[in-house]
Design an enzyme around this catalytic site. Structure first.
Site, PDB file in Angstrom:
ATOM      1  N   ALA A 168       7.359 -12.670  -5.581  1.00 43.61           N
ATOM      2  CA  ALA A 168       8.547 -12.827  -6.420  1.00 43.61           C
ATOM      3  C   ALA A 168       8.948 -14.279  -6.612  1.00 43.61           C
ATOM      4  O   ALA A 168       9.426 -14.666  -7.679  1.00 43.61           O
ATOM      5  CB  ALA A 168       9.721 -12.049  -5.813  1.00 43.61           C
TER       6      ALA A 168
ATOM      7  N   LEU B 120       2.136  -6.555  -1.727  1.00 40.98           N
ATOM      8  CA  LEU B 120       2.425  -6.268  -3.131  1.00 40.98           C
ATOM      9  C   LEU B 120       3.571  -7.117  -3.660  1.00 40.98           C
ATOM     10  O   LEU B 120       3.535  -8.327  -3.538  1.00 40.98           O
ATOM     11  CB  LEU B 120       2.710  -4.775  -3.317  1.00 40.98           C
ATOM     12  CG  LEU B 120       2.359  -4.268  -4.723  1.00 40.98           C
ATOM     13  CD1 LEU B 120       0.924  -4.560  -5.098  1.00 40.98           C
ATOM     14  CD2 LEU B 120       2.651  -2.801  -4.845  1.00 40.98           C
ATOM     15  N   ILE B 121       4.603  -6.497  -4.254  1.00 44.67           N
ATOM     16  CA  ILE B 121       5.730  -7.284  -4.757  1.00 44.67           C
ATOM     17  C   ILE B 121       6.652  -7.587  -3.577  1.00 44.67           C
ATOM     18  O   ILE B 121       7.471  -6.766  -3.189  1.00 44.67           O
ATOM     19  CB  ILE B 121       6.495  -6.535  -5.858  1.00 44.67           C
ATOM     20  CG1 ILE B 121       5.573  -6.180  -7.019  1.00 44.67           C
ATOM     21  CG2 ILE B 121       7.654  -7.394  -6.376  1.00 44.67           C
ATOM     22  CD1 ILE B 121       6.259  -5.414  -8.146  1.00 44.67           C
ATOM     23  N   HIS B 122       6.489  -8.766  -3.006  1.00 45.29           N
ATOM     24  CA  HIS B 122       7.273  -9.184  -1.849  1.00 45.29           C
ATOM     25  C   HIS B 122       7.804 -10.582  -2.117  1.00 45.29           C
ATOM     26  O   HIS B 122       7.772 -11.059  -3.238  1.00 45.29           O
ATOM     27  CB  HIS B 122       6.412  -9.154  -0.583  1.00 45.29           C
ATOM     28  CG  HIS B 122       5.235 -10.077  -0.672  1.00 45.29           C
ATOM     29  ND1 HIS B 122       5.243 -11.349  -0.155  1.00 45.29           N
ATOM     30  CD2 HIS B 122       4.024  -9.914  -1.249  1.00 45.29           C
ATOM     31  CE1 HIS B 122       4.087 -11.927  -0.397  1.00 45.29           C
ATOM     32  NE2 HIS B 122       3.325 -11.078  -1.065  1.00 45.29           N
ATOM     33  N   GLY B 123       8.317 -11.243  -1.097  1.00 42.80           N
ATOM     34  CA  GLY B 123       8.933 -12.552  -1.290  1.00 42.80           C
ATOM     35  C   GLY B 123       8.025 -13.580  -1.916  1.00 42.80           C
ATOM     36  O   GLY B 123       8.412 -14.299  -2.838  1.00 42.80           O
TER      37      GLY B 123
END
Length: 205
Positions: free
Chosen positions: A60, A54-57
């Site tokens: 992002a 999902l919203i990870h490195g």
């Protein structure tokens, strides 16, 4: 995960599968030239991606840059009801990008609503079955990138970063039957892998 620019074009989608998995800042393109070329490639060829982080490195620092999105929408019925997980996801959104956590039906409704035409939204899904629901609901995906899915009991690894269960396989086959490309690629600058070949290699289809 899905990026939409206007309702007149197919959305670019990144489907992300495991909201609690995060492995820090991933690899980034080595030069700004590579970044610009990849960004141009995305704008010319719309695609979709499934990645359980999902919203990870990578999301992002790379995928948001490559897609040029200004919104992130995490799409899952259960997660939308989990206030703690919602807060965590919203907090890790990169600076300047607003994040939302919504159920599948609300994501479909938002895509169809003309008042959101100015949004460039990266939709993150937790599983392939939800992508099927979104397609049937009216979001016209054309290609899905399977970027990563954590191994759980009963799953089968089909690549170094992707593990699937029977429900995932069924949903992937349904996407393929609808004429939607499904390709395996953990990082943005990696070559695409054929999901059907990977499933056949493991005797899953």
């Amino acid at each position: 995960v899905i990026l939409t620019q206007t309702h007149a074009v197919e959305p670019t989608v990144i489907v992300v599968l495991d909201l609690l998995h995060a492995d820090g800042i991933g690899e980034q393109p080595r030069t700004e030239l590579v970044t610009q070329l990849l960004l141009l490639h995305l704008r010319l060829r719309r695609q979709f991606c499934i990645d359980d982080r999902l919203i990870h490195g990578q999301v992002a620092t790379v995928w948001t840059k490559m897609t040029g999105c200004n919104r992130i929408m995490c799409v899952n019925d259960d997660v939308a009801q989990d206030e703690m997980r919602k807060k965590l996801l919203i907090q890790v959104a990169p600076p300047g990008i607003k994040a939302y956590v919504v159920p599948v039906d609300k994501a479909v409704a938002a895509y169809k609503d003309p008042k959101y035409d100015s949004f460039k939204t990266l939709f993150l899904f937790t599983n392939p079955a939800d992508v099927v629901r979104a397609v049937k609901g009216g979001i016209p995906f054309k290609s899905v990138n399977l970027g990563g899915k954590c191994f759980k009991d009963g799953d089968t690894l089909i690549s170094q970063a992707v593990a699937v269960n029977a429900e995932d396989v069924k949903a992937i086959q349904e996407l393929l039957d609808m004429g939607i490309e499904v390709e395996i690629r953990k990082l943005w600058n990696e070559p695409k892998g054929d999901v059907m070949e990977a499933l056949k290699a493991k005797g899953l289809v």
